[in-house]
Write a protein that holds these residues in place. Structure first.
Motif, PDB file in Angstrom:
ATOM      1  N   LEU A  62      52.128  43.804  36.818  1.00 37.51           N
ATOM      2  CA  LEU A  62      50.613  44.146  37.082  1.00 37.51           C
ATOM      3  C   LEU A  62      50.030  43.859  38.285  1.00 37.51           C
ATOM      4  CD1 LEU A  62      49.251  44.156  33.232  1.00 37.51           C
ATOM      5  CD2 LEU A  62      50.327  46.014  34.496  1.00 37.51           C
ATOM      6  N   LEU A  63      50.232  42.298  38.538  1.00 38.64           N
ATOM      7  CA  LEU A  63      49.771  42.068  39.949  1.00 38.64           C
ATOM      8  C   LEU A  63      50.453  42.734  41.199  1.00 38.64           C
ATOM      9  CD1 LEU A  63      49.233  38.149  38.970  1.00 38.64           C
ATOM     10  CD2 LEU A  63      47.287  39.829  39.727  1.00 38.64           C
ATOM     11  N   ARG A  64      51.899  42.829  40.939  1.00 41.09           N
ATOM     12  CA  ARG A  64      52.267  43.091  42.240  1.00 41.09           C
ATOM     13  C   ARG A  64      52.151  44.667  42.578  1.00 41.09           C
ATOM     14  NH1 ARG A  64      57.916  39.591  41.235  1.00 41.09           N
ATOM     15  NH2 ARG A  64      57.355  37.763  43.047  1.00 41.09           N
ATOM     16  N   HIS A  65      51.818  45.309  41.513  1.00 41.62           N
ATOM     17  CA  HIS A  65      51.456  46.758  41.477  1.00 41.62           C
ATOM     18  C   HIS A  65      50.020  46.929  42.032  1.00 41.62           C
ATOM     19  CE1 HIS A  65      55.366  47.493  40.080  1.00 41.62           C
ATOM     20  NE2 HIS A  65      55.425  48.601  40.236  1.00 41.62           N
ATOM     21  N   GLY A  66      49.063  45.907  42.007  1.00 40.71           N
ATOM     22  CA  GLY A  66      47.862  46.215  42.401  1.00 40.71           C
ATOM     23  C   GLY A  66      46.981  46.849  41.347  1.00 40.71           C
ATOM     24  N   TRP A  67      47.710  46.655  40.095  1.00 42.96           N
ATOM     25  CA  TRP A  67      46.740  47.252  38.805  1.00 42.96           C
ATOM     26  C   TRP A  67      45.699  46.343  38.319  1.00 42.96           C
ATOM     27  CZ3 TRP A  67      52.168  49.049  36.615  1.00 42.96           C
ATOM     28  CH2 TRP A  67      52.304  50.396  37.394  1.00 42.96           C
ATOM     29  N   ILE A  68      46.054  45.174  38.523  1.00 41.87           N
ATOM     30  CA  ILE A  68      45.007  44.045  38.258  1.00 41.87           C
ATOM     31  C   ILE A  68      44.975  42.976  39.460  1.00 41.87           C
ATOM     32  CG2 ILE A  68      45.131  43.976  35.752  1.00 41.87           C
ATOM     33  CD1 ILE A  68      46.859  41.674  35.931  1.00 41.87           C
ATOM     34  N   ASP A  69      43.993  42.142  39.435  1.00 42.36           N
ATOM     35  CA  ASP A  69      43.661  41.168  40.333  1.00 42.36           C
ATOM     36  C   ASP A  69      43.905  39.885  39.523  1.00 42.36           C
ATOM     37  OD1 ASP A  69      41.201  40.051  39.932  1.00 42.36           O
ATOM     38  OD2 ASP A  69      40.576  41.812  40.821  1.00 42.36           O
ATOM     39  N   PRO A  70      43.918  38.723  40.407  1.00 44.23           N
ATOM     40  CA  PRO A  70      44.182  37.434  39.379  1.00 44.23           C
ATOM     41  C   PRO A  70      43.082  36.962  38.765  1.00 44.23           C
ATOM     42  CG  PRO A  70      45.290  37.102  41.705  1.00 44.23           C
ATOM     43  CD  PRO A  70      44.448  38.329  41.684  1.00 44.23           C
ATOM     44  N   THR A  71      41.999  37.487  38.880  1.00 42.15           N
ATOM     45  CA  THR A  71      40.799  37.259  38.281  1.00 42.15           C
ATOM     46  C   THR A  71      40.683  37.928  36.801  1.00 42.15           C
ATOM     47  OG1 THR A  71      39.354  38.630  39.276  1.00 42.15           O
ATOM     48  CG2 THR A  71      39.634  36.812  40.451  1.00 42.15           C
ATOM     49  N   ALA A  72      41.648  38.806  36.564  1.00 42.70           N
ATOM     50  CA  ALA A  72      41.276  39.808  35.370  1.00 42.70           C
ATOM     51  C   ALA A  72      41.389  38.666  34.029  1.00 42.70           C
ATOM     52  CB  ALA A  72      42.447  40.701  35.265  1.00 42.70           C
ATOM     53  N   ASP A  73      40.617  39.163  33.220  1.00 45.44           N
ATOM     54  CA  ASP A  73      40.562  38.336  32.005  1.00 45.44           C
ATOM     55  C   ASP A  73      41.470  38.973  30.864  1.00 45.44           C
ATOM     56  OD1 ASP A  73      39.003  40.495  31.071  1.00 45.44           O
ATOM     57  OD2 ASP A  73      37.242  39.348  31.029  1.00 45.44           O
ATOM     58  N   THR A  74      41.713  38.455  29.681  1.00 46.29           N
ATOM     59  CA  THR A  74      42.642  39.139  28.850  1.00 46.29           C
ATOM     60  C   THR A  74      42.192  40.473  28.214  1.00 46.29           C
ATOM     61  OG1 THR A  74      41.282  37.926  26.993  1.00 46.29           O
ATOM     62  CG2 THR A  74      43.318  36.750  27.802  1.00 46.29           C
ATOM     63  N   ASP A  75      40.661  40.659  28.099  1.00 46.49           N
ATOM     64  CA  ASP A  75      40.132  42.169  27.851  1.00 46.49           C
ATOM     65  C   ASP A  75      40.719  43.268  28.737  1.00 46.49           C
ATOM     66  OD1 ASP A  75      39.306  41.325  25.775  1.00 46.49           O
ATOM     67  OD2 ASP A  75      37.224  41.160  26.580  1.00 46.49           O
ATOM     68  N   GLU A  76      40.758  42.888  30.017  1.00 45.74           N
ATOM     69  CA  GLU A  76      41.294  43.566  31.391  1.00 45.74           C
ATOM     70  C   GLU A  76      42.686  43.814  31.352  1.00 45.74           C
ATOM     71  OE1 GLU A  76      39.073  43.320  35.274  1.00 45.74           O
ATOM     72  OE2 GLU A  76      38.918  41.330  34.282  1.00 45.74           O
ATOM     73  N   LEU A  77      43.633  42.700  30.914  1.00 46.52           N
ATOM     74  CA  LEU A  77      44.990  42.932  30.871  1.00 46.52           C
ATOM     75  C   LEU A  77      45.296  43.998  29.687  1.00 46.52           C
ATOM     76  CD1 LEU A  77      46.304  39.324  31.145  1.00 46.52           C
ATOM     77  CD2 LEU A  77      46.326  40.914  32.999  1.00 46.52           C
ATOM     78  N   ARG A  78      44.355  43.740  28.360  1.00 49.17           N
ATOM     79  CA  ARG A  78      45.132  44.673  27.457  1.00 49.17           C
ATOM     80  C   ARG A  78      44.566  45.923  27.634  1.00 49.17           C
ATOM     81  NH1 ARG A  78      43.013  40.141  24.123  1.00 49.17           N
ATOM     82  NH2 ARG A  78      40.816  41.365  24.283  1.00 49.17           N
ATOM     83  N   SER A  79      43.428  46.329  28.575  1.00 46.12           N
ATOM     84  CA  SER A  79      42.987  47.683  28.818  1.00 46.12           C
ATOM     85  C   SER A  79      43.906  48.096  29.612  1.00 46.12           C
ATOM     86  CB  SER A  79      41.725  47.413  29.422  1.00 46.12           C
ATOM     87  OG  SER A  79      41.353  48.753  29.569  1.00 46.12           O
ATOM     88  N   THR A  80      44.575  47.452  30.806  1.00 42.63           N
ATOM     89  CA  THR A  80      45.345  48.108  31.618  1.00 42.63           C
ATOM     90  C   THR A  80      46.799  48.478  31.025  1.00 42.63           C
ATOM     91  OG1 THR A  80      44.613  46.806  33.520  1.00 42.63           O
ATOM     92  CG2 THR A  80      46.635  47.643  33.712  1.00 42.63           C
ATOM     93  N   MET A  81      47.195  47.521  29.969  1.00 38.67           N
ATOM     94  CA  MET A  81      48.570  48.058  29.292  1.00 38.67           C
ATOM     95  C   MET A  81      48.299  49.146  28.308  1.00 38.67           C
ATOM     96  SD  MET A  81      51.241  46.277  29.750  1.00 38.67           S
ATOM     97  CE  MET A  81      52.221  46.365  28.342  1.00 38.67           C
TER      98      MET A  81
END
Length: 243
Positions: free
Chosen positions: A160-179
């Protein structure tokens, strides 16, 4: 670089062509059982074959319900598995026992009662169990309880980071939302009316991401040229965030 919405269907087709529709992911449980929950924990420490043997050993020892396991001495669990020819990590028995104690203490030892508990509360309670971290919590929700869990390991996070879909500040809610965005267009409800379709889609993507991480998106020297997700990379290549 196409956005998630534009790339999602094409990426899913490429991943399915390479790894199959089911991948390595466990099946969704048809109902909430203690068996399903314990198997998720066992597979955190053992491969699928060994985890099945570990569960069979518990059944033969009469330790196939939450109450008996919660009351068992940790050494008893270790002995059961040793007699079955298994040598799991020492802490596996502790996590299984803590899970059983949680079910007994919070929900009267009845796994079917969990169907009436909201997913946010379940997530919070599972995270409080000693030895159950964020990743195992999401696995327990999805593959143990058939609820809205989003398993994502370190390799998936790296993708997710390497594709630019999230950044390192993303919290767990953002990770779940992106998936969920990748797997199901951001929706947990299914337009066709199948309540399990979104869960299955998230499970597939979770398995695919783990495979891509192991084979291509390694911590160093990623093999982007052959990766099935390469079409969604930024034009300048994978994003490498500063430490």
């Amino acid at each position: 670089m196409p956005g998630i919405e534009q790339a999602r269907d094409g990426l899913a087709a490429a991943l399915e062509a390479r790894y199959g529709r089911g991948g390595d992911t466990p099946p969704l449980p048809s109902q909430v059982t203690f068996d399903a929950m314990v198997r998720v924990v066992l597979e955190e420490f053992l491969d699928a074959r060994q985890a099945a043997l570990a569960w069979e050993a518990l059944v033969e020892a009469g330790l196939d319900e939450a109450g008996p396991i919660a009351e068992a001495d940790p050494l008893e669990l270790a002995s059961v598995w040793q007699l079955a020819g298994l040598k799991p990590p020492a802490r596996m028995g502790g996590v299984v026992r803590k899970l059983a104690m949680w079910l007994v203490d919070r929900h009267r030892g009845d796994p079917t009662a969990l169907a009436e508990v909201g997913v946010d509360r379940l997530r919070e309670e599972l995270r409080q169990i000693q030895g159950v971290g964020p990743a195992l919590t999401e696995r327990l929700l999805l593959w143990g309880l058939g609820r809205e869990g989003v398993p994502l390991d370190r390799s998936g996070y790296r993708i997710l980071l390497r594709h630019g879909w999230i950044d390192p500040t993303a919290d767990t809610d953002e990770l779940r939302s992106t998936m969920v965005q990748l797997a199901q267009g951001g929706r947990w409800d299914d337009p066709a009316g199948d309540p399990r379709a979104a869960l299955a889609a998230v499970g597939r993507w979770s398995g695919w991401m783990e495979r891509v991480g192991r084979e291509f998106c390694k911590p160093t020297a990623p093999r982007c040229d052959r990766c099935p997700l390469r079409e969604a990379l930024p034009e300048t290549g994978p994003v490498e965030w500063d430490a």
